[in-house]
Scaffold this motif. Structure first.
Motif, PDB file in Angstrom:
ATOM      1  N   SER A  27      63.414  37.280  50.617  1.00  0.00           N
ATOM      2  CA  SER A  27      62.471  36.984  51.687  1.00  0.00           C
ATOM      3  C   SER A  27      61.039  37.303  51.285  1.00  0.00           C
ATOM      4  CB  SER A  27      62.841  37.801  52.919  1.00  0.00           C
ATOM      5  OG  SER A  27      61.842  37.694  53.915  1.00  0.00           O
ATOM      6  N   GLY A  28      60.111  36.490  51.788  1.00  0.00           N
ATOM      7  CA  GLY A  28      58.699  36.760  51.586  1.00  0.00           C
ATOM      8  C   GLY A  28      58.122  37.646  52.675  1.00  0.00           C
ATOM      9  N   VAL A  29      58.928  37.961  53.671  1.00  0.00           N
ATOM     10  CA  VAL A  29      58.476  38.800  54.777  1.00  0.00           C
ATOM     11  C   VAL A  29      58.618  40.274  54.427  1.00  0.00           C
ATOM     12  CG1 VAL A  29      58.851  39.405  57.186  1.00  0.00           C
ATOM     13  CG2 VAL A  29      59.060  37.025  56.442  1.00  0.00           C
ATOM     14  N   ASN A  30      59.799  40.635  53.959  1.00  0.00           N
ATOM     15  CA  ASN A  30      60.058  42.058  53.705  1.00  0.00           C
ATOM     16  C   ASN A  30      60.924  42.275  52.469  1.00  0.00           C
ATOM     17  OD1 ASN A  30      62.412  41.034  54.662  1.00  0.00           O
ATOM     18  ND2 ASN A  30      62.385  42.140  56.606  1.00  0.00           N
ATOM     19  N   ASP A  31      61.041  41.235  51.646  1.00  0.00           N
ATOM     20  CA  ASP A  31      61.817  41.320  50.402  1.00  0.00           C
ATOM     21  C   ASP A  31      63.301  41.602  50.628  1.00  0.00           C
ATOM     22  OD1 ASP A  31      59.317  42.625  48.049  1.00  0.00           O
ATOM     23  OD2 ASP A  31      59.737  40.611  48.800  1.00  0.00           O
TER      24      ASP A  31
END
Length: 126
Positions: free
Chosen positions: A52-56
């Motif tokens: 994810s690019g939000v929170n890995d």
């Protein structure tokens, strides 16, 4: 121009390991989901893993859980896929993909992606 380049594939014996890399240019991977897919001869493409690019947070399909690890190296604008305990069934061309529309991995398995790499061959055989 956005370019994704995979590397790290090759021939490995069953039980061996490989580390694939997906290096990006023209696009910063940090804040976007990056997905690994694979396609074996005669089979449909299937999702392998997403970061994810939000929170890995990371996601894996059942057939690679516990064996594969996806990670980011933001300094190098690269995403890696560490593959351990490889099996002959893992033989395929592996592709990375991303898209500015997708920051998270909620729909990672079915979402369309604008940016794809050219693929890297992984062959697991004795």
């Amino acid at each position: 121009q956005v370019q994704l380049v995979e590397s790290g594939g090759g021939l490995v014996q069953p039980g061996g390991s490989l580390k694939l890399s997906c290096a990006a240019s023209g696009f910063t991977l940090d804040f976007y989901a990056v997905v690994w897919f694979r396609q074996a001869p005669g089979k449909e493409r299937e999702g392998v893993s997403c970061i994810s690019g939000v929170n890995d947070t990371t996601h894996y399909t059942d057939f690679v859980k516990g064996r594969f690890t996806i990670s980011r190296d933001n300094a190098k604008n690269t995403v890696h896929l560490q593959m351990n305990s490889l099996k002959p069934g893992d033989t395929a061309v592996y592709y990375c993909a991303t898209d500015p529309a997708w920051r998270g991995c909620t729909y990672w398995y079915t979402a369309p992606y604008d940016y794809w790499g050219q693929g890297t061959q992984v062959t697991v055989s004795s």
